[in-house]
Design a protein around this motif. Structure first.
Motif, mmCIF file in Angstrom:
data_model
loop_
_atom_site.group_PDB
_atom_site.id
_atom_site.type_symbol
_atom_site.label_atom_id
_atom_site.label_comp_id
_atom_site.label_asym_id
_atom_site.label_seq_id
_atom_site.Cartn_x
_atom_site.Cartn_y
_atom_site.Cartn_z
ATOM 1 N N ALA A 79 0.861 -1.178 0.000
ATOM 2 C CA ALA A 79 0.000 0.000 0.000
ATOM 3 C C ALA A 79 0.903 1.235 0.000
ATOM 4 N N ILE A 80 1.013 1.901 -1.132
ATOM 5 C CA ILE A 80 1.892 3.052 -1.293
ATOM 6 C C ILE A 80 1.123 4.325 -0.946
ATOM 7 N N ASN A 81 1.710 5.129 -0.086
ATOM 8 C CA ASN A 81 1.086 6.408 0.265
ATOM 9 C C ASN A 81 0.966 7.279 -0.986
ATOM 10 N N PRO A 82 -0.201 7.882 -1.239
ATOM 11 C CA PRO A 82 -0.363 8.723 -2.443
ATOM 12 C C PRO A 82 0.654 9.857 -2.527
ATOM 13 N N MET A 83 1.078 10.404 -1.393
ATOM 14 C CA MET A 83 2.086 11.455 -1.425
ATOM 15 C C MET A 83 3.427 10.915 -1.903
ATOM 16 N N SER A 84 3.766 9.707 -1.495
ATOM 17 C CA SER A 84 5.004 9.085 -1.977
ATOM 18 C C SER A 84 4.927 8.833 -3.476
ATOM 19 N N ALA A 85 3.775 8.347 -3.943
ATOM 20 C CA ALA A 85 3.609 8.091 -5.373
ATOM 21 C C ALA A 85 3.738 9.386 -6.179
ATOM 22 N N ALA A 86 3.227 10.485 -5.619
ATOM 23 C CA ALA A 86 3.337 11.768 -6.313
ATOM 24 C C ALA A 86 4.794 12.202 -6.437
ATOM 25 N N ARG A 87 5.611 11.941 -5.414
ATOM 26 C CA ARG A 87 7.036 12.295 -5.481
ATOM 27 C C ARG A 87 7.756 11.420 -6.507
ATOM 28 N N TYR A 88 7.395 10.148 -6.587
ATOM 29 C CA TYR A 88 8.009 9.273 -7.578
ATOM 30 C C TYR A 88 7.626 9.693 -8.995
ATOM 31 N N ARG A 89 6.429 10.244 -9.170
ATOM 32 C CA ARG A 89 5.983 10.661 -10.489
ATOM 33 C C ARG A 89 6.908 11.728 -11.071
ATOM 34 N N ASP A 90 7.423 12.603 -10.182
ATOM 35 C CA ASP A 90 8.311 13.670 -10.651
ATOM 36 C C ASP A 90 9.639 13.123 -11.157
ATOM 37 N N SER A 99 -1.804 10.927 -15.533
ATOM 38 C CA SER A 99 -2.860 10.104 -16.106
ATOM 39 C C SER A 99 -2.955 8.830 -15.293
ATOM 40 N N ASP A 100 -4.094 8.184 -15.335
ATOM 41 C CA ASP A 100 -4.275 6.953 -14.566
ATOM 42 C C ASP A 100 -3.369 5.828 -15.053
ATOM 43 N N PRO A 101 -3.249 5.577 -16.372
ATOM 44 C CA PRO A 101 -2.285 4.552 -16.813
ATOM 45 C C PRO A 101 -0.850 4.903 -16.425
ATOM 46 N N GLY A 102 -0.519 6.209 -16.463
ATOM 47 C CA GLY A 102 0.821 6.621 -16.054
ATOM 48 C C GLY A 102 1.061 6.389 -14.583
ATOM 49 N N ASP A 103 0.039 6.608 -13.745
ATOM 50 C CA ASP A 103 0.194 6.364 -12.303
ATOM 51 C C ASP A 103 0.385 4.878 -12.006
ATOM 52 N N ALA A 104 -0.291 4.011 -12.765
ATOM 53 C CA ALA A 104 -0.096 2.564 -12.588
ATOM 54 C C ALA A 104 1.337 2.177 -12.934
ATOM 55 N N LEU A 105 1.891 2.803 -13.988
ATOM 56 C CA LEU A 105 3.277 2.526 -14.359
ATOM 57 C C LEU A 105 4.252 3.016 -13.284
ATOM 58 N N VAL A 106 3.959 4.175 -12.711
ATOM 59 C CA VAL A 106 4.800 4.702 -11.632
ATOM 60 C C VAL A 106 4.802 3.751 -10.440
ATOM 61 N N LEU A 107 3.636 3.236 -10.069
ATOM 62 C CA LEU A 107 3.545 2.321 -8.927
ATOM 63 C C LEU A 107 4.330 1.039 -9.186
ATOM 64 N N ALA A 108 4.269 0.523 -10.416
ATOM 65 C CA ALA A 108 5.041 -0.673 -10.742
ATOM 66 C C ALA A 108 6.536 -0.402 -10.650
ATOM 67 N N ASN A 109 6.971 0.767 -11.087
ATOM 68 C CA ASN A 109 8.393 1.111 -11.026
ATOM 69 C C ASN A 109 8.864 1.378 -9.602
ATOM 70 N N ILE A 110 7.951 1.774 -8.714
ATOM 71 C CA ILE A 110 8.324 1.926 -7.305
ATOM 72 C C ILE A 110 8.799 0.595 -6.747
#
Length: 413
Positions: A79-90, A99-110
């Motif tokens: 369970a990744i904190n949304p704030m952490s995911a937002a930092r990884y997106r940058d 985008s939603d598909p982009g966020d799924a890709l970010v979570l996989a790369n985390i």
């Protein structure tokens, strides 16, 4: 190694699978129903997901049917904190596109890059998870009951001070059945002043009171008929109707809190850790269930007692930069466990002589304020709880708080 990221929403979810090199292997847009869950599991199976080698999944929530489906078997769900995911997106884009598909890709790369830095959801037993649902719901109901009671008290101060005076000597005040029954019988001070001794006794009996009814009815009658300031009659009647509407909410909140408390009392003793938890001073069934709800029964969840203390927010944190260094309390913590710890430490002061001695030492010798001394006591007892749970031992006062120095000499004398 394959990694999965899921960007969840209310009706649909976006799924992305990447390999060790970060290459996107597959992406899907699934619905939030049994059909969508089957598509997800089939997709994971297509890329080698099995009971012996499950594909880890990153998602921004820890609850819901989708998470329940993913947690079956030995699969690790993060369970990744949304704030952490937002930092990884940058890290992947500076244009701040989303985008939603982009966020799924970010979570996989985390998971691909930093899985070691994130903690999977604990493998708690079904009974522990059921107790967690009930204990948290009971805690929420208690908070909601107190919030409505505060609103009611604020309203009564505007037009009905005699009611507050009448209920002041009762524990739990407006939440008591007697108080609610009397307010229903007399929603305004004018009507309360006209209540007879017989009517007051009948109201107390309807509320379930068994003893001292005559004396209490006489006391209430004297309070209601004393000299009080009043609002204009029309305004007073309107405020009385507002109070009755708020009283209905308080009745529902009290009923919900009591029903959930009974449910906790039925389920919590069935857990193997219950006996150890309630052996600690200050921990009863309700508070012990709240502690169990937050720490769970997965013994691999915390590597040591320090991890549990940091999770609860009882251990201090050091902030150092250059020549400056400060030791402060933790702000990022499990708020529910921290709140339960405050009540636990406060109750333990009367149930444990060692806990009281430790608290007084922190106040007198170290100069701690009340909250800091209680937090230090909670920190120590949390370490003791960690030890007892891992070694399956009950709390022992002499082991937990052994006498030292002058105390040992006094005890020997």
């Amino acid at each position: 190694m394959i990694y999965c990221g899921i960007d969840w929403a209310e009706n649909t979810h976006d799924v992305a699978l990447v390999d060790d090199s970060g290459q996107l292997l597959a992406k899907r847009h699934i619905t939030d129903d049994a059909v969508g869950y089957k598509i997800l599991l089939d997709l994971l199976g297509e890329y080698g997901d099995s009971e012996d080698n499950p594909i880890p999944v990153a998602i921004e929530t820890s609850r819901g049917l989708l998470v329940a489906v993913l947690r079956t078997g030995t699969r690790k769900v993060f369970a990744i904190n949304p704030m952490s995911a937002a930092r990884y997106r940058d890290r992947h884009s500076v244009s701040r596109k989303k985008s939603d598909p982009g966020d799924a890709l970010v979570l996989a790369n985390i998971l691909r890059t930093d899985m070691h830095a994130h903690r999977p959801l604990p493998q708690d037993s079904d009974l522990a998870r059921a107790i967690a649902v009930l204990a948290r719901a009971q805690q929420d109901a208690t908070w909601n009951r107190q919030q409505i009671a505060n609103q009611l008290r604020s309203l009564l101060r505007e037009y009905y001070p005699s009611a507050l005076e009448a209920f002041a000597k009762w524990a739990n005040g407006l939440c008591r059945p007697e108080a609610r029954e009397l307010l229903k019988a007399a929603p305004t001070p004018a009507r309360a002043a006209r209540l007879t001794r017989t009517q007051l006794q009948a109201a107390l009996k309807r509320a379930g009171r068994k003893r001292g009814i005559e004396e209490e009815a006489d006391r209430l009658r004297d309070v209601f008929r004393a000299e009080w300031a009043h609002q204009p009659p029309l305004v007073e009647d309107a405020l009385g109707k507002q109070m009755l509407a708020l009283l209905i909410q308080l009745e529902a909140a009290c009923t919900a809190a009591d029903d959930l408390a009974n449910a906790v009392e039925d389920e919590f003793p069935r857990h193997p850790d219950a006996e150890i938890l309630v052996s600690f001073p200050g921990l009863g069934v309700q508070l012990g269930a709240r502690v169990l709800a937050e720490i769970g029964d997965d013994r691999t969840r915390f590597a040591d007692a320090r991890g549990l203390k940091a999770y609860a927010g009882s251990s201090p944190i050091t902030r150092a930069s250059g020549k400056k260094s400060a030791i402060t309390r933790r702000w990022v913590k499990n708020d529910r466990l921290n709140h339960a710890g405050y009540l636990w430490a406060f109750s333990a002061l009367r149930g444990s002589p060692g806990a009281m001695t430790h608290y007084r030492r922190r106040r007198d010798a170290h100069g701690d304020w009340h909250a800091a001394a209680q937090r230090h006591l909670f920190n120590r007892m949390l370490g003791q709880l960690y030890h007892c749970l891992h070694h399956r031992k009950l709390f022992d006062e002499s082991t937990a708080f052994p006498p030292s120095g002058q105390e040992m000499e006094t005890a020997a004398a």
